[in-house]
Scaffold this motif. Structure first.
Motif, PDB file in Angstrom:
ATOM      1  N   SER A 456       0.806  -1.219   0.000  1.00  0.00           N
ATOM      2  CA  SER A 456       0.000   0.000   0.000  1.00  0.00           C
ATOM      3  C   SER A 456       0.839   1.268   0.000  1.00  0.00           C
ATOM      4  O   SER A 456       0.306   2.372  -0.067  1.00  0.00           O
ATOM      5  CB  SER A 456      -0.953   0.001   1.210  1.00  0.00           C
ATOM      6  OG  SER A 456      -0.241  -0.213   2.418  1.00  0.00           O
ATOM      7  N   GLY A 457       2.171   1.124   0.056  1.00  0.00           N
ATOM      8  CA  GLY A 457       3.053   2.279  -0.054  1.00  0.00           C
ATOM      9  C   GLY A 457       3.360   2.929   1.284  1.00  0.00           C
ATOM     10  O   GLY A 457       2.774   2.618   2.326  1.00  0.00           O
ATOM     11  N   GLY A 458       4.317   3.845   1.245  1.00  0.00           N
ATOM     12  CA  GLY A 458       4.630   4.669   2.397  1.00  0.00           C
ATOM     13  C   GLY A 458       5.754   4.194   3.281  1.00  0.00           C
ATOM     14  O   GLY A 458       6.268   4.970   4.093  1.00  0.00           O
ATOM     15  N   TYR A 459       6.188   2.931   3.146  1.00  0.00           N
ATOM     16  CA  TYR A 459       7.188   2.414   4.082  1.00  0.00           C
ATOM     17  C   TYR A 459       8.482   3.223   4.032  1.00  0.00           C
ATOM     18  O   TYR A 459       9.048   3.569   5.084  1.00  0.00           O
ATOM     19  CB  TYR A 459       7.490   0.948   3.788  1.00  0.00           C
ATOM     20  CG  TYR A 459       8.591   0.388   4.661  1.00  0.00           C
ATOM     21  CD1 TYR A 459       8.302  -0.153   5.904  1.00  0.00           C
ATOM     22  CD2 TYR A 459       9.928   0.428   4.253  1.00  0.00           C
ATOM     23  CE1 TYR A 459       9.307  -0.643   6.722  1.00  0.00           C
ATOM     24  CE2 TYR A 459      10.942  -0.055   5.064  1.00  0.00           C
ATOM     25  CZ  TYR A 459      10.637  -0.580   6.298  1.00  0.00           C
ATOM     26  OH  TYR A 459      11.648  -1.055   7.102  1.00  0.00           O
ATOM     27  N   PHE A 460       8.960   3.522   2.842  1.00  0.00           N
ATOM     28  CA  PHE A 460      10.263   4.165   2.717  1.00  0.00           C
ATOM     29  C   PHE A 460      10.218   5.672   2.975  1.00  0.00           C
ATOM     30  O   PHE A 460      11.244   6.350   2.858  1.00  0.00           O
ATOM     31  CB  PHE A 460      10.865   3.862   1.336  1.00  0.00           C
ATOM     32  CG  PHE A 460      11.254   2.420   1.179  1.00  0.00           C
ATOM     33  CD1 PHE A 460      12.444   1.949   1.702  1.00  0.00           C
ATOM     34  CD2 PHE A 460      10.410   1.524   0.541  1.00  0.00           C
ATOM     35  CE1 PHE A 460      12.804   0.619   1.573  1.00  0.00           C
ATOM     36  CE2 PHE A 460      10.758   0.192   0.403  1.00  0.00           C
ATOM     37  CZ  PHE A 460      11.958  -0.266   0.929  1.00  0.00           C
TER      38      PHE A 460
END
Length: 471
Positions: A456-460
């Motif tokens: 879902s994105g956003g980790y980095f």
């Protein structure tokens, strides 16, 4: 104690998390894990050319398993669900299953090769070689990886290989591990979720790694999907442990209609097929363009179908007399001895080498038969603690204690973490709360139309507020 752990072996802004087109190398480097100039720590040093050199051994050699009787455990559990069996820590290896699936990326150069090839059949050859190489690290790896705790994560960034990866344990019952890897220069995305299904056959354990793996070659607008073969660990009760992979792996190019069918062959009565892989690549009109063959423990080759058939006919003529003289072996009720396998693959004239396995460290046998890549996965380098989320498996105290040779401490920590996880689960049930995954959400794989855990994105972006305290 009623243990709810699963037993399995082994067995995808910068808002740039949301988009890969037009992303510069610099923008990806802004999100790297830690400073490449970190001082020496835990065996890691910087090379003269600036590429980080990772550790080549573990802090401590493996603990002997000869003093532990697995039969004393399994004899009480015949007919029960295998997932309820507690295994002694001596049968583990000091990696989480999230780290184990990260070993798919050991041969990332094959994906990079596929990205560079202009012909779709040649790209399929490289993808097929990558699919085989992804299970090669399991050769002689009879240790069981640690079951990931719910919410556990693992990340890996390798500038020299050109990728970064994030994985998360998204479910505990059933155990599901989701991963997402991407090229640092926007060439590919590789993702999937694995949920091993286990069967206990008395003398062996079979792990069926359910779940679809997807590889997207972005510049070619192509997507490939496949599932891994079954893995079987023999002589669980008595004798020397050994591994075989078997089953049919079908790789589909959803853009061109090309297909590669690979047959991982079971060893058979006399072991002639041990480790062998054989298959073919066909286009959407079902015309066979090449035959793929070799061993998942050694190498893979590609050759023209007619040349391959002619070679096989010659082999059959030469081996007919020997086959007629063979006598059927008696069943061995004590142990399934590992058949003697030929050391090399018989290469058909005119074949092209697609992949060859790397040699393992000289001391690999004393260190859980780890590859060079596996040896480095749990190292905790200077600067990591300030950057990684607290859920990263490098911070798991039981795995850390085991790789440092402190087995009693590792066993106690493992039991503590399992009890902590059970308590947390009971609290959620009591409060009628549902577990929420952080980096993956259930969705639909657009190529197979099946349900899948998608990143879902956003980790980095490195915003790790309100992370669960799982350790």
């Amino acid at each position: 104690m009623n243990n709810e752990d699963e037993f399995y072996d082994a067995v995808t802004g910068l808002d740039s998390d949301e988009s890969y087109e037009g992303v510069s190398v610099a923008s990806f480097k802004d999100a790297l894990v830690f400073d490449g100039n970190s001082q020496k720590n835990n065996g890691s040093v910087a090379q003269e050319n600036g590429i980080k050199k990772h550790r080549t051994s573990l802090p401590s050699a493996m603990f002997s398993r000869n003093t532990v009787s697995i039969w004393s455990i399994l004899k009480k559990c015949i007919g029960l669900e295998l997932s309820k069996i507690t295994m002694p820590i001596a049968f583990n290896e000091p990696l989480s299953f999230l780290q184990r699936i990260t070993e798919y990326m050991d041969h990332t150069y094959l994906i990079n090769r596929a990205c560079s090839l202009p012909d779709s059949i040649e790209r399929m050859q490289a993808v097929a070689a990558f699919a085989v190489s992804a299970v090669a690290s399991q050769w002689d790896r009879t240790g069981k990886p640690f079951n990931p705790l719910l919410g556990e994560t693992f990340e890996l960034t390798r500038e020299d290989q050109g990728f970064r990866l994030i994985s998360e344990q998204v479910s505990h019952h059933p155990p599901v591990s989701a991963f997402h890897a991407e090229s640092l220069v926007g060439d590919f995305v590789f993702h999937g979720s694995i949920y091993p299904k286990l069967k206990f056959w008395g003398k062996s354990v079979e792990a069926e790694p359910k779940g679809t793996i997807t590889l997207e070659l972005l510049k070619h607008n192509e997507a490939y999907t496949w599932s891994n073969p079954c893995c079987c660990v023999h002589n669980i009760i008595l004798g020397k442990l050994w591994i075989e992979q078997y089953g049919t792996v079908e790789i589909v190019n959803h853009s061109t209609g090309d297909k590669c069918v690979l047959n991982f062959k079971p060893c058979g009565m006399f072991g002639k097929e041990l480790h062998r892989v054989e298959g073919f690549i066909q286009d959407k009109s079902k015309k066979k363009h090449c035959v793929i063959y070799g061993k998942w423990t050694e190498c893979m080759w590609s050759v023209d179908p007619q040349a391959y058939e002619a070679h096989k006919k010659s082999e059959r003529r030469d081996g007919k007399k020997q086959k007629n003289e063979e006598q059927e072996g008696a069943e061995n009720d004590d142990a399934d001895d590992m058949p003697d396998a030929q050391e090399t693959v018989s290469v058909v004239p005119g074949s092209t080498l697609l992949w060859r396995i790397d040699s393992r460290p000289a001391h690999s046998a004393e260190m859980y038969n780890f590859t060079h890549f596996a040896m480095s996965l749990n190292e905790l380098e200077a600067g990591m603690e300030a950057v990684l989320p607290p859920t990263d498996c490098r911070f798991r105290p039981d795995i850390r204690a085991m790789e440092n040779g402190r087995m009693d401490e590792a066993s106690k920590e493992k039991e503590r973490l399992e009890e902590k996880q059970r308590t947390s689960r009971k609290e959620r049930v009591k409060n009628e709360e549902e577990w929420s995954t952080r980096w993956f959400q259930m969705g639909t794989n657009p190529y197979t139309n099946s349900q899948a855990w998608l990143y879902s994105g956003g980790y980095f972006n490195r915003k790790y507020q309100d992370m669960p305290e799982i350790y």
